[in-house]
Design an enzyme around this catalytic site. Structure first.
Site, PDB file in Angstrom:
ATOM      1  N   ASP A  44       1.094  -0.803   0.477  1.00 28.88           N
ATOM      2  CA  ASP A  44      -0.131   0.079   0.027  1.00 28.88           C
ATOM      3  C   ASP A  44       0.750   1.294  -0.025  1.00 28.88           C
ATOM      4  O   ASP A  44       0.654   2.069  -0.632  1.00 28.88           O
ATOM      5  CB  ASP A  44      -0.951   0.212   1.347  1.00 28.88           C
ATOM      6  CG  ASP A  44      -2.371  -0.817   1.025  1.00 28.88           C
ATOM      7  OD1 ASP A  44      -1.982  -1.348  -0.150  1.00 28.88           O
ATOM      8  OD2 ASP A  44      -2.832  -0.519   1.355  1.00 28.88           O
ATOM      9  N   SER A  87     -14.729   6.505   6.701  1.00 31.98           N
ATOM     10  CA  SER A  87     -14.600   8.012   7.309  1.00 31.98           C
ATOM     11  C   SER A  87     -13.147   7.927   6.004  1.00 31.98           C
ATOM     12  O   SER A  87     -12.773   8.803   5.991  1.00 31.98           O
ATOM     13  CB  SER A  87     -13.942   6.800   8.787  1.00 31.98           C
ATOM     14  OG  SER A  87     -12.375   6.318   8.527  1.00 31.98           O
ATOM     15  N   LYS A 139     -14.521  -4.119   2.608  1.00 29.07           N
ATOM     16  CA  LYS A 139     -12.588  -3.488   2.607  1.00 29.07           C
ATOM     17  C   LYS A 139     -12.088  -4.944   1.788  1.00 29.07           C
ATOM     18  O   LYS A 139     -12.789  -4.378   0.851  1.00 29.07           O
ATOM     19  CB  LYS A 139     -12.305  -4.357   4.233  1.00 29.07           C
ATOM     20  CG  LYS A 139     -13.304  -3.114   5.060  1.00 29.07           C
ATOM     21  CD  LYS A 139     -12.359  -2.370   5.577  1.00 29.07           C
ATOM     22  CE  LYS A 139     -12.876  -0.927   6.631  1.00 29.07           C
ATOM     23  NZ  LYS A 139     -11.846  -0.512   7.512  1.00 29.07           N
ATOM     24  N   GLU A 140     -11.348  -4.829   2.179  1.00 28.49           N
ATOM     25  CA  GLU A 140     -10.508  -5.157   1.295  1.00 28.49           C
ATOM     26  C   GLU A 140     -11.275  -6.521   0.219  1.00 28.49           C
ATOM     27  O   GLU A 140     -10.678  -6.733  -0.467  1.00 28.49           O
ATOM     28  CB  GLU A 140      -8.997  -6.233   1.967  1.00 28.49           C
ATOM     29  CG  GLU A 140      -7.514  -5.158   1.568  1.00 28.49           C
ATOM     30  CD  GLU A 140      -7.852  -4.421   2.593  1.00 28.49           C
ATOM     31  OE1 GLU A 140      -9.080  -4.688   3.758  1.00 28.49           O
ATOM     32  OE2 GLU A 140      -7.179  -3.435   3.372  1.00 28.49           O
ATOM     33  N   LYS A 169       0.175  -6.720   2.340  1.00 27.83           N
ATOM     34  CA  LYS A 169      -0.435  -5.487   2.773  1.00 27.83           C
ATOM     35  C   LYS A 169       0.113  -4.489   3.230  1.00 27.83           C
ATOM     36  O   LYS A 169       0.268  -3.391   3.187  1.00 27.83           O
ATOM     37  CB  LYS A 169      -1.572  -5.654   2.397  1.00 27.83           C
ATOM     38  CG  LYS A 169      -2.802  -4.403   1.946  1.00 27.83           C
ATOM     39  CD  LYS A 169      -3.968  -4.889   1.702  1.00 27.83           C
ATOM     40  CE  LYS A 169      -4.189  -3.860   1.061  1.00 27.83           C
ATOM     41  NZ  LYS A 169      -4.718  -2.693   1.197  1.00 27.83           N
ATOM     42  N   HIS A 185      -4.790  -9.086   3.848  1.00 29.67           N
ATOM     43  CA  HIS A 185      -3.716  -9.381   4.866  1.00 29.67           C
ATOM     44  C   HIS A 185      -4.049  -9.711   5.541  1.00 29.67           C
ATOM     45  O   HIS A 185      -3.804 -10.883   6.845  1.00 29.67           O
ATOM     46  CB  HIS A 185      -3.303  -8.240   4.557  1.00 29.67           C
ATOM     47  CG  HIS A 185      -3.574  -6.659   4.972  1.00 29.67           C
ATOM     48  ND1 HIS A 185      -3.620  -5.466   5.795  1.00 29.67           N
ATOM     49  CD2 HIS A 185      -5.186  -7.018   4.236  1.00 29.67           C
ATOM     50  CE1 HIS A 185      -4.329  -5.169   5.853  1.00 29.67           C
ATOM     51  NE2 HIS A 185      -4.854  -4.707   4.977  1.00 29.67           N
ATOM     52  N   ARG A 186      -5.076  -9.107   6.062  1.00 32.90           N
ATOM     53  CA  ARG A 186      -5.773  -9.114   7.809  1.00 32.90           C
ATOM     54  C   ARG A 186      -6.453 -10.494   7.735  1.00 32.90           C
ATOM     55  O   ARG A 186      -6.297 -11.277   8.998  1.00 32.90           O
ATOM     56  CB  ARG A 186      -7.270  -8.106   8.373  1.00 32.90           C
ATOM     57  CG  ARG A 186      -6.127  -7.095   8.797  1.00 32.90           C
ATOM     58  CD  ARG A 186      -7.206  -6.281   9.061  1.00 32.90           C
ATOM     59  NE  ARG A 186      -6.250  -4.730   8.698  1.00 32.90           N
ATOM     60  CZ  ARG A 186      -4.990  -4.287   9.576  1.00 32.90           C
ATOM     61  NH1 ARG A 186      -4.170  -5.268  10.408  1.00 32.90           N
ATOM     62  NH2 ARG A 186      -4.271  -2.730   9.073  1.00 32.90           N
ATOM     63  N   ASN A 197      -4.853  -1.938  -3.984  1.00 32.80           N
ATOM     64  CA  ASN A 197      -5.826  -2.150  -3.295  1.00 32.80           C
ATOM     65  C   ASN A 197      -5.934  -0.810  -2.134  1.00 32.80           C
ATOM     66  O   ASN A 197      -6.536  -1.031  -1.401  1.00 32.80           O
ATOM     67  CB  ASN A 197      -6.169  -3.574  -3.244  1.00 32.80           C
ATOM     68  CG  ASN A 197      -7.076  -4.215  -2.759  1.00 32.80           C
ATOM     69  OD1 ASN A 197      -8.382  -3.033  -3.064  1.00 32.80           O
ATOM     70  ND2 ASN A 197      -7.913  -5.359  -2.316  1.00 32.80           N
ATOM     71  N   ARG A 239     -14.590  -1.796  -4.472  1.00 33.78           N
ATOM     72  CA  ARG A 239     -14.697  -1.193  -3.574  1.00 33.78           C
ATOM     73  C   ARG A 239     -15.461   1.026  -3.894  1.00 33.78           C
ATOM     74  O   ARG A 239     -14.698   1.265  -4.240  1.00 33.78           O
ATOM     75  CB  ARG A 239     -13.719  -0.649  -2.788  1.00 33.78           C
ATOM     76  CG  ARG A 239     -13.155  -1.950  -2.635  1.00 33.78           C
ATOM     77  CD  ARG A 239     -11.603  -1.829  -1.592  1.00 33.78           C
ATOM     78  NE  ARG A 239     -11.548  -1.107  -0.286  1.00 33.78           N
ATOM     79  CZ  ARG A 239     -10.457  -1.518  -0.125  1.00 33.78           C
ATOM     80  NH1 ARG A 239      -9.547  -1.584  -0.022  1.00 33.78           N
ATOM     81  NH2 ARG A 239     -10.734  -0.359   1.269  1.00 33.78           N
ATOM     82  N   ASP A 298     -10.676  -2.386  11.883  1.00 36.23           N
ATOM     83  CA  ASP A 298      -9.638  -3.785  11.458  1.00 36.23           C
ATOM     84  C   ASP A 298      -9.300  -4.743  12.647  1.00 36.23           C
ATOM     85  O   ASP A 298      -9.627  -5.280  12.546  1.00 36.23           O
ATOM     86  CB  ASP A 298      -8.794  -3.051  11.303  1.00 36.23           C
ATOM     87  CG  ASP A 298      -8.744  -2.201  10.075  1.00 36.23           C
ATOM     88  OD1 ASP A 298     -10.254  -2.100   9.167  1.00 36.23           O
ATOM     89  OD2 ASP A 298      -8.343  -1.366   9.327  1.00 36.23           O
TER      90      ASP A 298
END
Ligand code: DC
Length: 674
Positions: A52, A179, A356-357, A437, A401-402, A94, A128, A329
């Site tokens: 990113d 946000s 999100k992603e 990411k 990634h998360r 992304n 997105r 997150d």
């Protein structure tokens, strides 16, 4: 970084030690954009190195900013609010933290100074939403075109020099989807708040408020003092102009900290915490409040200005009911901690997960179910009940990634076995490279803290006669699986070289074994270091092979090198190459391959290898040598060359290396529980 199709995590049962967090993604990309827009040079310390931030750095370069990496710092010289490049195509992967603020900044700059910019990303980026941002920008007089579906990237931002924006009315923005739309306006509008103040008003409920605090904090660092009425109305004062603060330090990523906070809560014994460096109690990142949620589940946390120490408190963890709007997150990590709780955990007010992603509610539900958990998914909540019986799960990561980092915590299932019956199971993380990411070295960090029973760390043993190609095969297997590699031949070679250098009598096993016990041997990639000196060429030479052959025949030498070889069995797994790997050193190896090829074929390969190194050799001599060595090795008393009883034989006389690797990987996959 594991750029492999999957990474298998063995069952893990403890954690301790220190992790230094990578820089915060949210802060990094905001600082980069502000440095790129400001007058002067900003020196950025501890910038996150990730996908990113890379796309943001590339975008700044494309816009004519000077961007240089100097050691651990980045030096960015900004535009001073004046466009240098008026036309550019920016690919933003992304990265929402790049797409949204760049859209706003370039829209207002193009509208006033003239320009034509196209912003695009990967396919998911084009799903997105940015509609609320586009709708806030158009009434100002910004020309924003959605090239695909209305409300989504790719976007085209155009305008003519000398254009004026309509800034006299408050600018209204909806921020109940992301946000980042408000952040984007807050970062962009100081560029045009020169003559008069600019007011932004938020329509409806603002989600993820803590991210706005980060934005305001960064704006203040770059000289913009925003006046605000709660989260409803923000005023950018007249005469706003970005000024670099000179040096900026990026905090460690509080969202990334959540995995290690969880690790401590699950697996750190009292008195031996997981220590996290880079963020602490004074963090400006909202996700630091994950600490409170972890404490509510039972974690014991101590914190200082720039560090956290976490260990297990209550066990099992306490089930949680929590509105997670303030930690969108990090809340994903709670969903995985819920696997270890004493009842169902419900996380609510998380609708933003869906944009999100990936659709994180759906993804999390699907993947947690694979572990055996019972999961209920709602439009804006998720409900997780721990497994009654854990199952080995191969989890998809959705290029998110998360997802990868969260689901890695399911590998601590042995800790739940005190609570539920069953066997410890491994976890397969598919496409693990997606962690790049925000945290390219996540798995390395995890493995440096996590512990497993040695027996749980899988070993693949590759044995076979000289020149059978076992070294090449073992290396390729290790690369494909992300496992460590033990080249035991190199250890015997190094031992031979060291013994000779020490003047030891090579026929005296006890004397050579003495040298082996004091051996300072390190492998650094392909290089072999003895007492800190690079001895690779000596070790790998034919003479080195002969020395190895001599010293390896002594049982005392083999014994002296045994522990050293065992120490290579580390997370996440090991491919061990050499004569007695499957018979003596790792008799419990999960897969044993005995690689052979005809003497003619092996001689031929060795011949080609020597010729390519510029060494002359006669094929017939090489073949005779090999046959003699085979015979010697077969009949010697210490670890003679023979396949382990449970080894699978692979005659690769008529096979290329790719074919052999594929075949062994196929055998391996048959032995795995996924
Ligand atoms: O695989 P290589 O050519 O690097 O091995 C060098 C010598 O060491 C060879 O003669 C076999 C011996 N060796 C051994 O006895 N046991 C091992 N595990 C590995 C190698």
């Amino acid at each position: 970084m594991y750029a492999i199709p999957f990474l298998d995590l063995p069952p893990l049962n403890a954690a301790a030690g220190t992790v230094r967090l990578p820089g915060s993604k949210s802060i990094s990309n905001r600082v980069l954009l502000l440095a790129g827009l400001a007058e002067g040079t900003t020196v950025i310390h501890d910038l996150l190195a990730s996908d990113d931030t890379r796309v943001m750095l590339e975008a700044l370069r494309a816009l004519g900013c000077s961007v240089e990496s100097r050691g651990a710092q980045w030096h960015v010289t900004g535009l001073g609010g004046r466009l240098k490049v008026h036309q550019a195509e920016l690919f933003l992967g992304n990265a929402g933290t790049a797409m949204r603020p760049l859209t706003a900044a370039l829209a207002v700059l193009a509208a006033t100074q003239g320009g034509d910019f196209r912003l695009s990303g990967v396919a998911r980026m084009h799903e997105r939403p940015v509609g609320d941002l586009v709708q806030a920008l158009r009434p100002l007089g910004c020309e924003v075109t959605c090239e695909g579906q209305e409300g989504y990237p790719p976007l085209r931002l155009q305008g003519r020099a000398g254009g004026r924006l309509n800034l006299s009315q408050p600018i209204r923005v909806r921020s109940d989807v992301s946000s980042q739309f408000l952040t984007a306006l807050l970062l962009a509008l100081p560029l045009v708040a020169t003559d008069a103040a600019v007011v932004i008003e938020v329509d409806g409920e603002l989600i993820s408020k803590p991210y706005i605090e980060i934005t305001l904090n960064m704006l203040a660092q770059f000289g913009i003092k925003v006046e605000r009425e709660g989260f409803q109305r923000f005023t950018l004062p007249a005469g706003s102009a970005y000024r670099t603060p000179g040096d900026v330090h990026v905090e460690g990523d509080a969202s990334s900290a959540s995995y290690f906070i969880a690790l401590g809560a699950l697996a750190a014994r009292p008195g031996a915490p997981v220590r996290i460096e880079g963020v602490g109690a004074a963090s400006i990142q909202g996700d630091i409040r994950f600490v409170e949620a972890a404490q509510a589940m039972g974690a014991t946390v101590r914190s200082g200005a720039n560090w956290l120490e976490v260990e297990r408190g209550t066990w099992p963890l306490k089930a949680l009911q929590l509105d997670c709007n303030h930690i969108p997150d990090a809340a994903m990590t709670l969903a995985v901690m819920a696997l270890y709780a004493d009842g169902p955990t419900r996380l609510t007010n998380i609708a933003s997960w869906r944009v999100k992603e990936t659709d994180r509610i759906a993804a999390m539900a699907a993947e947690l179910r694979k572990t055996g958990a019972h999961v209920i998914e709602g439009p804006d909540f998720i409900d997780v009940t721990p497994p009654v019986q854990w199952r080995a799960a191969a989890v998809h990561t959705y290029d998110d990634h998360r997802m990868a980092m969260c689901l890695s915590l399911a590998a601590f299932n042995p800790l739940a076995l005190a609570l539920t019956p069953g066997a410890a199971v491994p976890v397969r993380i598919l496409e693990p490279a997606c962690v790049a990411k925000t945290f390219p070295d996540y798995f390395e960090a995890l493995f440096s803290l996590a512990r497993a029973d040695a027996a749980a760390v899988p070993v693949i043993a590759v044995d076979g006669p000289s020149a059978s190609g076992k070294g090449t095969l073992a290396g390729r297997l290790a690369l494909s699986l992300g496992y460590h590699l033990l080249d035991s031949g190199a250890i015997y070679r190094a031992a031979g070289v060291a013994a000779q250098r020490a003047g030891a009598d090579l026929t005296n096993g006890a004397a050579v074994a003495d040298v082996c016990r004091g051996l300072d041997l390190r492998f650094d990639g392909d290089r072999v270091l003895l007492d800190g000196v690079d001895r690779t060429d000596e070790v790998r030479s034919e003479a080195g092979g002969l020395l190895a052959s001599q010293v390896s025949a002594h049982p005392a030498v083999r014994q002296a090198l045994h522990e050293l070889q065992l120490s290579f069995r580390r997370l996440p797994g090991l491919v061990a190459d050499g004569r007695d790997m499957g018979t003596v050193v790792f008799p419990d190896a999960a897969l044993k391959v005995f690689l052979t090829a005809s003497a003619a074929r092996r001689a031929d390969r060795r011949h080609k290898q020597l010729i390519s190194k510029g060494i002359q050799a006669r094929l017939a001599d090489l073949r005779a040598d090999l046959e003699r060595r085979d015979e010697q090795d077969r009949v010697r008393s210490a670890s003679p060359l023979k396949p382990a009883e449970d080894a699978l034989a692979l005659d690769n006389s008529d096979m290329g290396i790719d074919e052999s690797v594929d075949l062994v990987l196929e055998w391996w996959s048959q032995r795995r529980p996924f």
